[in-house]
Scaffold this active site. Sequence first.
Site, PDB file in Angstrom:
ATOM      1  N   ALA A 159       0.852  -1.181   0.000  1.00 22.96           N
ATOM      2  CA  ALA A 159       0.000   0.000   0.000  1.00 22.96           C
ATOM      3  C   ALA A 159       0.890   1.234   0.000  1.00 22.96           C
ATOM      4  O   ALA A 159       1.753   1.384   0.867  1.00 22.96           O
ATOM      5  CB  ALA A 159      -0.918  -0.002   1.217  1.00 22.96           C
ATOM      6  N   ASP A 160       0.726   2.084  -0.995  1.00 13.77           N
ATOM      7  CA  ASP A 160       1.508   3.319  -1.075  1.00 13.77           C
ATOM      8  C   ASP A 160       0.904   4.396  -0.183  1.00 13.77           C
ATOM      9  O   ASP A 160      -0.287   4.715  -0.295  1.00 13.77           O
ATOM     10  CB  ASP A 160       1.527   3.854  -2.510  1.00 13.77           C
ATOM     11  CG  ASP A 160       2.478   3.084  -3.408  1.00 13.77           C
ATOM     12  OD1 ASP A 160       3.303   2.318  -2.879  1.00 13.77           O
ATOM     13  OD2 ASP A 160       2.384   3.256  -4.640  1.00 13.77           O
TER      14      ASP A 160
ATOM     15  N   ASP B  75       7.939   1.309 -13.559  1.00 10.57           N
ATOM     16  CA  ASP B  75       7.005   0.183 -13.574  1.00 10.57           C
ATOM     17  C   ASP B  75       6.116   0.233 -14.816  1.00 10.57           C
ATOM     18  O   ASP B  75       5.810  -0.799 -15.422  1.00 10.57           O
ATOM     19  CB  ASP B  75       6.139   0.196 -12.316  1.00 10.57           C
ATOM     20  CG  ASP B  75       6.961   0.065 -11.050  1.00 10.57           C
ATOM     21  OD1 ASP B  75       8.062  -0.520 -11.108  1.00 10.57           O
ATOM     22  OD2 ASP B  75       6.510   0.560  -9.996  1.00 10.57           O
TER      23      ASP B  75
END
Length: 305
Positions: A12-13, A253
Site C-alpha cells: 500500500a503506497d 514500472d
Amino acid sequence: MSDIVILGVFVADTAYRADRQPRMGETILGRSFALGPGGKGSNQAVAAARAGGRVTFLSKLGRDTFGDMAMDTWAAAGVVPAVERGETPTGAAYIFIEEGSGDNAIIIAPGAAAEIDAAFIDQHAGLIGSARVFVTQLEQPMQAALRALTVARKGRAITVLNPAPAAELPDGMLALCDYVTPNETEAEALTGLAVTDLDTARRAGRALLAQGVRRAAILTLGAQGALFHSADRSIHVPAFDAGPVVETTGAGDAFNGGFAAAVAEGMDPEEATRFGCATAAISVTRPGTAPSMPDRAEVLALLGR
C-alpha cells in the site's frame, strides 16, 4: 493460461507531497496525502494488463485491508492473482513527492511478500514455466527471484529482470535474463559505471552484456527516454511528451509493464521499448502508481502522433 507472469510485491503506497523532505528530528507540514495500491511487481502487472497483456501476478499478501486493496486493484485491471494470504501483514511504502518537480524518494516495507521463498516458487513452477514472458524485480527476496528466473529459463519463457531496488546480484543471475531494465542508478550498481549521458549508458550496456545478459540491456533514462543496447544495435528511444509531469513515481514500472505486454504479443524488442516509453510518458502525467497506468488505446494514440 497467461502470456505474462510477474513475480513481485504488492504494498500500500502512502504518498506525502511537500516542498521538501524533513531533516532528521524535524517536523514539517505537507501539502497532501494519498493512500493507494503500489509495489513494483504489482504496478508492472497492472501496467501490462492495461496495455493489453494477459497477466498473472505471483506474490504473498496478508489477510488484511491492504491485501483486500490488492485484490480489488487486480480485479479492476484484469490481472489474475496467484497469491497466498497469511497472517503476516501486507506491506506498505512511504513515498515522499517533491511538490515542485514531482520527483520522489521511497521506503519499502514488503511485509508478507518478504516471505516469498524458493519453495513458494517451486509450488508455482508450472505457471512460471508456461509463460511467454516472465518478469521479476528485487523487492522480494533475492533467492526467490533467482529461483524463478531459473524455472522460467527451463520453460523457455522470455525473461525480464528489472533490477530494482539496486542490489548486488548473485553470480550467474544476469545470464538467466533475456532483458535487463535498470535505470541509471541501478545500472551503476551493477556495472560500477556512472551513467550520465548516452555514451556512458552505452558503456554500461556493453558491460551488462559482458556479464551475461542474453538479448539486450535496456537502460531507462528518465526524461531522456531509454537506450536499447544489444550485441548488434544500440538505439536511443527519446522520451514522449504526453503532457505536464505530475509525478514520476511508478514511471519505471509503467515502462516494464508496457514492454512486457509488447514483447508477449511478438513486437520487435526495439518497438517494445518505444511502447514502454510511451506507457511511462502517460503515467507521469497522473498522480499515483497503479492508478496512473494508461490503457492500450492511450498508448497507441501517443505512438501514432
